[in-house]
Design a protein around this motif. Structure first.
Motif, PDB file in Angstrom:
ATOM      1  N   ILE A  73      -3.557  -9.208   1.885  1.00  0.00           N
ATOM      2  CA  ILE A  73      -4.617  -9.310   0.848  1.00  0.00           C
ATOM      3  C   ILE A  73      -5.904  -8.645   0.825  1.00  0.00           C
ATOM      4  CG2 ILE A  73      -5.054 -11.101  -1.014  1.00  0.00           C
ATOM      5  CD1 ILE A  73      -2.070 -12.846   0.257  1.00  0.00           C
ATOM      6  N   ARG A  74      -7.059  -9.274   1.855  1.00  0.00           N
ATOM      7  CA  ARG A  74      -7.826  -9.079   2.095  1.00  0.00           C
ATOM      8  C   ARG A  74      -8.191  -7.651   1.684  1.00  0.00           C
ATOM      9  NH1 ARG A  74      -8.621 -13.687   5.061  1.00  0.00           N
ATOM     10  NH2 ARG A  74      -7.824 -12.711   7.125  1.00  0.00           N
ATOM     11  N   ALA A  75      -7.354  -6.495   2.609  1.00  0.00           N
ATOM     12  CA  ALA A  75      -7.590  -5.568   2.890  1.00  0.00           C
ATOM     13  C   ALA A  75      -6.815  -5.085   1.715  1.00  0.00           C
ATOM     14  CB  ALA A  75      -6.447  -4.795   4.204  1.00  0.00           C
ATOM     15  N   ASN A  76      -6.237  -4.937   0.893  1.00  0.00           N
ATOM     16  CA  ASN A  76      -5.879  -4.625  -0.317  1.00  0.00           C
ATOM     17  C   ASN A  76      -6.527  -4.683  -1.028  1.00  0.00           C
ATOM     18  OD1 ASN A  76      -4.165  -5.733  -3.095  1.00  0.00           O
ATOM     19  ND2 ASN A  76      -2.954  -3.338  -1.986  1.00  0.00           N
ATOM     20  N   LYS A  77      -7.342  -5.964  -1.100  1.00  0.00           N
ATOM     21  CA  LYS A  77      -8.861  -6.167  -2.241  1.00  0.00           C
ATOM     22  C   LYS A  77      -9.528  -5.284  -2.167  1.00  0.00           C
ATOM     23  CE  LYS A  77     -10.958 -10.249  -3.964  1.00  0.00           C
ATOM     24  NZ  LYS A  77     -11.980 -11.914  -3.957  1.00  0.00           N
ATOM     25  N   ASP A 111      -5.308   7.423 -10.278  1.00  0.00           N
ATOM     26  CA  ASP A 111      -3.828   7.563 -10.040  1.00  0.00           C
ATOM     27  C   ASP A 111      -3.781   7.133  -8.318  1.00  0.00           C
ATOM     28  OD1 ASP A 111      -2.820   9.216 -12.416  1.00  0.00           O
ATOM     29  OD2 ASP A 111      -3.168  11.258 -10.789  1.00  0.00           O
ATOM     30  N   GLU A 112      -4.331   6.943  -7.573  1.00  0.00           N
ATOM     31  CA  GLU A 112      -5.019   6.153  -6.777  1.00  0.00           C
ATOM     32  C   GLU A 112      -4.739   4.841  -6.865  1.00  0.00           C
ATOM     33  OE1 GLU A 112      -7.284   6.521  -2.428  1.00  0.00           O
ATOM     34  OE2 GLU A 112      -8.064   7.807  -4.145  1.00  0.00           O
ATOM     35  N   LEU A 113      -5.738   4.227  -7.507  1.00  0.00           N
ATOM     36  CA  LEU A 113      -5.732   2.925  -8.148  1.00  0.00           C
ATOM     37  C   LEU A 113      -4.211   2.548  -8.419  1.00  0.00           C
ATOM     38  CD1 LEU A 113      -7.264   0.462  -8.129  1.00  0.00           C
ATOM     39  CD2 LEU A 113      -7.672   0.606 -10.369  1.00  0.00           C
ATOM     40  N   GLU A 114      -3.282   3.323  -8.843  1.00  0.00           N
ATOM     41  CA  GLU A 114      -2.163   2.628  -9.951  1.00  0.00           C
ATOM     42  C   GLU A 114      -1.292   2.725  -8.746  1.00  0.00           C
ATOM     43  OE1 GLU A 114       0.533   4.609 -13.131  1.00  0.00           O
ATOM     44  OE2 GLU A 114      -1.580   5.031 -12.903  1.00  0.00           O
ATOM     45  N   ASP A 115      -1.316   3.656  -8.408  1.00  0.00           N
ATOM     46  CA  ASP A 115       0.161   3.315  -6.920  1.00  0.00           C
ATOM     47  C   ASP A 115      -0.714   2.918  -5.380  1.00  0.00           C
ATOM     48  OD1 ASP A 115       0.922   6.292  -7.655  1.00  0.00           O
ATOM     49  OD2 ASP A 115       0.011   7.908  -6.494  1.00  0.00           O
ATOM     50  N   LEU A 116      -1.430   2.397  -5.761  1.00  0.00           N
ATOM     51  CA  LEU A 116      -1.846   1.287  -4.166  1.00  0.00           C
ATOM     52  C   LEU A 116      -1.959   0.072  -5.883  1.00  0.00           C
ATOM     53  CD1 LEU A 116      -3.028   0.404  -1.836  1.00  0.00           C
ATOM     54  CD2 LEU A 116      -5.507   0.606  -3.351  1.00  0.00           C
ATOM     55  N   PRO A 117      -0.701  -0.713  -5.807  1.00  0.00           N
ATOM     56  CA  PRO A 117      -0.508  -2.336  -6.181  1.00  0.00           C
ATOM     57  C   PRO A 117      -1.253  -3.025  -5.926  1.00  0.00           C
ATOM     58  CG  PRO A 117       1.797  -1.602  -5.485  1.00  0.00           C
ATOM     59  CD  PRO A 117       0.749  -0.627  -5.089  1.00  0.00           C
ATOM     60  N   GLU A 118      -1.327  -4.620  -6.533  1.00  0.00           N
ATOM     61  CA  GLU A 118      -2.112  -5.641  -5.609  1.00  0.00           C
ATOM     62  C   GLU A 118      -1.166  -6.556  -4.977  1.00  0.00           C
ATOM     63  OE1 GLU A 118      -5.142  -8.862  -7.531  1.00  0.00           O
ATOM     64  OE2 GLU A 118      -4.287  -7.285  -9.078  1.00  0.00           O
ATOM     65  N   ILE A 119      -1.458  -6.701  -3.985  1.00  0.00           N
ATOM     66  CA  ILE A 119      -1.527  -7.576  -2.808  1.00  0.00           C
ATOM     67  C   ILE A 119      -1.389  -9.314  -3.547  1.00  0.00           C
ATOM     68  CG2 ILE A 119      -0.405  -8.333  -0.535  1.00  0.00           C
ATOM     69  CD1 ILE A 119      -0.342  -5.380   0.425  1.00  0.00           C
ATOM     70  N   ASN A 120      -0.580  -9.827  -4.317  1.00  0.00           N
ATOM     71  CA  ASN A 120      -0.970 -11.876  -4.730  1.00  0.00           C
ATOM     72  C   ASN A 120      -0.558 -12.126  -3.774  1.00  0.00           C
ATOM     73  OD1 ASN A 120      -2.697 -10.882  -6.890  1.00  0.00           O
ATOM     74  ND2 ASN A 120      -0.943 -10.251  -7.696  1.00  0.00           N
TER      75      ASN A 120
END
Length: 399
Positions: A73-77, A111-120
Motif C-alpha cells: 500500500i505504501r509503495a503503491n501510494k 494511461d500509466e496512472l490508470e493502469d496502476l490501480p490504487e491499493i487500499n
C-alpha cells in the motif's frame, strides 16, 4: 444456544464464499451463496457474545491481511503520487505553451496512472451503515461485503433514518447478485457487476415486530430475503459458569474460515452442479413444497416462494465448507442436510410472520399466567385478576 451459533455460522460461511461460488438448481437457474440471517432473542440471552465468538475470525482475517499489505500500500501510494506530480507539472507547462511532445508524455503518464490501480486496505465487514455507504464499500471491495450487527439499528437505517427515505436497492440487489450502477452529481460513478452481500444480525423481539409491520420492507420483498431464527429462551435456566469452548475447536473453526476467506475470487463465480441423486431429492422436495404453497404457505407467500432457493444456497455452502468439491458437484448427502436446515428456517419464518403485531399481546398473556401460578389461583373473577396484575401492562380492568 446451538441454534444461535449454527445460524450465525451459516452466515459466516456465506461471508467467506459469496461471490466465489454459485449453485445451479436446474439448467439456466443459478443461486448465489449470499445469506441474510437474523437471530431473534430477548436481552440477556447472550446473543452479542455468541455473535462476537462466531464472527471475530472475519475481523482477524481482515487485520492480518491488511498487515501483510502495508508495504504494498505504501509503495503503491508513493508511485501514484509521483506520477500525479509529473502529470500536474506537465499540465501546467501545456497551459503556458502547447507542445506536442509534452502532450504525448502527459497522455502516456495518464494511461500509466490508470493502469496502476490504487491499493487500499481491505474491508470484509461493516456494522450499521447507510445504504449509500454500503454501496461504496461493495464497490471498493471487489463487490463483496458482510454486515454484522448485534442490534436492530441497521433496520432503522434501511427504513431511512438518515435519508428520510427508505433505500433498499443495495440490499435487494446484493442478495440476488443483480448489477448496481450509481451515478451521483460531483462523485465518481460506482458500478458493481455482481454484488454479493451477506448479513449476520441479532435483534430483540420488539424489533422483529417493527420490521414485520414496515410496509415498504414487506412490499419490496426485503423481509422475505431474511432467514429467521428464534431459539428457545434460556433465561431462568442459565448457569453462571458455562463450559468454555476448547482451544482445539476454536483453532479448527478459525483455520476453516481463514482457508475459505483465502480462496480467490474470479471474475465469474464457480458454478456448483447437483449430481443425479441430489437433483432427484431437491426436485421431490420442490414438488412437496409446491403443495405447501397452496395451503400453509399462503400465510407468508413472499418468504415461502424463495424457500427452495434458500435450500440450494445452504447446500452450496455446506458442500464447499466440507472440503469435498469434487468436479464442482453437490452430493445427495449434502442436499439432504440442506433440506433439514431449510425446514428449520421454514418453521421459524412461519413463526416470525405469525408474530406480526402479537409480541405485546403475548407478553401480557404470559404476565397474567405467571401471576395466576404465583398466587396459586384456580378460580377467579376478572376484577380480582386485575387487582394482582395492575401496573405496567394493565391500567383498566377491561384491558
Amino acid at each position: 444456544s446451538e441454534d444461535m451459533a449454527a445460524v450465525m455460522g451459516l452466515g459466516v460461511l456465506a461471508s467467506c464464499l459469496q461471490g466465489k461460488y454459485q449453485i445451479e438448481g436446474s439448467p439456466g437457474y443459478e443461486e448465489p451463496l449470499s445469506l441474510y440471517t437474523v437471530v431473534i432473542a430477548a436481552p440477556g440471552e447472550r446473543k452479542s457474545s455468541v455473535l462476537r465468538s462466531m464472527t471475530s475470525c472475519i475481523e482477524e482475517y481482515e487485520r492480518e491481511s491488511n498487515e501483510r499489505l502495508k508495504t504494498d500500500i505504501r509503495a503503491n501510494k508513493k508511485e501514484r503520487e509521483s506520477i500525479q506530480r509529473r502529470i500536474t507539472s506537465l499540465t501546467r507547462q501545456l497551459e503556458n505553451k502547447h507542445d506536442l511532445m509534452t502532450e504525448m508524455e502527459l497522455q502516456h503518464l495518464q494511461d500509466e496512472l490508470e493502469d496502476l490501480p490504487e491499493i487500499n486496505s481491505l474491508r470484509y465487514s461493516a456494522d450499521d451503515c447507510s445504504s449509500e455507504a454500503l454501496t461504496s464499500l461493495l464497490a471498493s471491495n471487489n463487490g463483496r461485503m458482510t454486515v454484522i450487527s448485534s442490534e436492530g439499528g441497521i433496520f432503522d437505517i434501511m427504513a431511512g433514518r438518515y435519508s428520510q427515505k427508505a433505500n433498499l436497492d443495495v440490499w435487494l440487489k446484493g442478495h440476488c447478485g443483480d448489477s448496481i450502477r450509481v451515478d451521483r452529481t460531483g462523485r465518481e460513478a460506482e458500478y458493481i457487476s455482481h454484488p454479493a452481500l451477506t448479513a449476520i444480525l441479532s435483534i430483540q423481539p420488539s424489533v422483529l415486530n417493527e420490521i414485520m409491520t414496515n410496509s415498504t420492507m414487506m412490499g419490496r420483498g426485503l423481509i422475505a430475503r431474511f432467514l429467521y431464527s428464534q431459539p428457545p429462551s434460556r433465561i431462568g435456566a442459565r448457569v453462571f459458569c458455562s463450559k468454555p469452548i476448547s482451544k482445539e475447536i476454536k483453532e479448527q473453526y478459525q483455520n476453516l474460515v481463514f482457508e475459505l476467506m483465502a480462496m480467490p475470487t474470479e471474475e465469474e463465480p464457480i458454478t456448483l452442479k447437483l449430481n443425479t441423486e441430489a437433483f432427484a431429492v431437491i426436485e421431490k422436495h420442490f414438488l412437496e413444497h409446491e403443495k405447501f404453497l397452496n395451503s400453509g404457505g399462503q400465510e407468508f407467500p413472499d418468504w415461502a416462494n424463495k424457500y427452495i432457493g434458500t435450500v440450494l444456497r445452504i447446500a452450496g455452502l455446506l458442500q464447499v465448507a466440507d472440503g469435498f468439491v469434487i468436479d464442482k458437484v453437490v452430493t445427495v448427502e449434502v442436499m439432504e442436510r440442506a433440506i433439514n436446515i431449510g425446514r428449520y428456517f421454514l418453521a421459524h419464518a412461519r413463526y416470525a410472520y405469525g408474530q406480526m403485531g402479537s409480541d405485546i399481546l403475548q407478553q401480557k398473556a404470559l404476565f397474567i399466567v405467571a401471576k395466576i401460578i404465583e398466587q396459586k389461583i384456580k378460580e377467579s373473577k376478572r376484577s380480582e385478576i386485575f387487582s394482582i396484575c395492575r401496573g405496567k401492562f394493565f391500567k383498566k380492568t377491561e384491558e
